[in-house]
Design an enzyme around this catalytic site. Sequence first.
Site, mmCIF file in Angstrom:
data_model
loop_
_atom_site.group_PDB
_atom_site.id
_atom_site.type_symbol
_atom_site.label_atom_id
_atom_site.label_comp_id
_atom_site.label_asym_id
_atom_site.label_seq_id
_atom_site.Cartn_x
_atom_site.Cartn_y
_atom_site.Cartn_z
ATOM 1 N N THR A 1 -1.719 0.553 -6.574
ATOM 2 C CA THR A 1 -1.361 0.134 -5.126
ATOM 3 C C THR A 1 -3.170 1.165 -4.230
ATOM 4 O O THR A 1 -3.640 1.995 -5.000
ATOM 5 C CB THR A 1 -0.665 0.109 -4.281
ATOM 6 O OG1 THR A 1 -0.928 -0.295 -2.844
ATOM 7 C CG2 THR A 1 -0.282 1.727 -3.966
ATOM 8 N N TYR A 2 -3.099 0.636 -3.130
ATOM 9 C CA TYR A 2 -3.925 1.653 -1.411
ATOM 10 C C TYR A 2 -3.511 2.034 -1.069
ATOM 11 O O TYR A 2 -2.314 1.734 -0.348
ATOM 12 C CB TYR A 2 -5.175 0.035 -1.636
ATOM 13 C CG TYR A 2 -4.140 -0.844 -0.791
ATOM 14 C CD1 TYR A 2 -4.566 -1.353 0.960
ATOM 15 C CD2 TYR A 2 -3.510 -2.338 -1.012
ATOM 16 C CE1 TYR A 2 -3.693 -1.640 1.296
ATOM 17 C CE2 TYR A 2 -3.399 -3.155 -0.102
ATOM 18 C CZ TYR A 2 -3.120 -2.809 1.061
ATOM 19 O OH TYR A 2 -2.188 -3.663 1.568
ATOM 20 N N SER B 1 1.150 -1.013 0.470
ATOM 21 C CA SER B 1 -0.053 0.372 -0.164
ATOM 22 C C SER B 1 0.977 1.556 0.447
ATOM 23 O O SER B 1 1.983 1.383 -0.193
ATOM 24 C CB SER B 1 -1.169 0.459 0.641
ATOM 25 O OG SER B 1 0.205 -0.128 2.167
ATOM 26 N N GLY C 1 5.403 -1.984 1.605
ATOM 27 C CA GLY C 1 5.950 -3.301 0.589
ATOM 28 C C GLY C 1 6.656 -3.548 -0.314
ATOM 29 O O GLY C 1 7.285 -2.554 -0.543
ATOM 30 N N ALA C 2 6.511 -4.782 -1.855
ATOM 31 C CA ALA C 2 6.796 -4.162 -3.198
ATOM 32 C C ALA C 2 6.889 -2.334 -3.831
ATOM 33 O O ALA C 2 8.045 -2.258 -4.138
ATOM 34 C CB ALA C 2 5.612 -4.958 -3.842
ATOM 35 N N ALA C 3 5.507 -1.719 -3.367
ATOM 36 C CA ALA C 3 6.195 -0.632 -4.551
ATOM 37 C C ALA C 3 7.273 0.025 -3.694
ATOM 38 O O ALA C 3 8.022 1.137 -3.811
ATOM 39 C CB ALA C 3 4.455 0.104 -3.375
#
Length: 118
Positions: free
Chosen positions: A57-58, A25, A73-75
């Site tokens: 993403t959110y 996110s 996270g991945a972002a």
Amino acid sequence: MLQEFLFSKIHRATVTDANLNYVGSITIDETLMEASKIKEWQKVEILDVNNGERFQTYIIKGTPNSGCICLNGAAARKVQPGDKVIIVSYVQLTPDEIDKHKPTVVMVDEKNKITEIH
């Protein structure tokens, strides 16, 4: 028929943190969320002005007036603290809604404080 249009954006916000060890996110200052009319858990597109990355993403709500723009996270691998990003949300409109629609654009300074709302 529905067509997709810009709903709102936070223009050239500064990334304050990138937290790889999180589920995912983007955490956004709640004050910026309210100004841009975006909601927690809403899907957004992130455009990194520095490196050209574009991803979705959110949103997770951040502390009001903190200036927080944190990719999680991945972002977190796609940005660096200090990068300028444009956070964009979209809306699907019917033909009758299109002419009445006006997107919200939130302009911010270097510390992610609101300077203008269009």
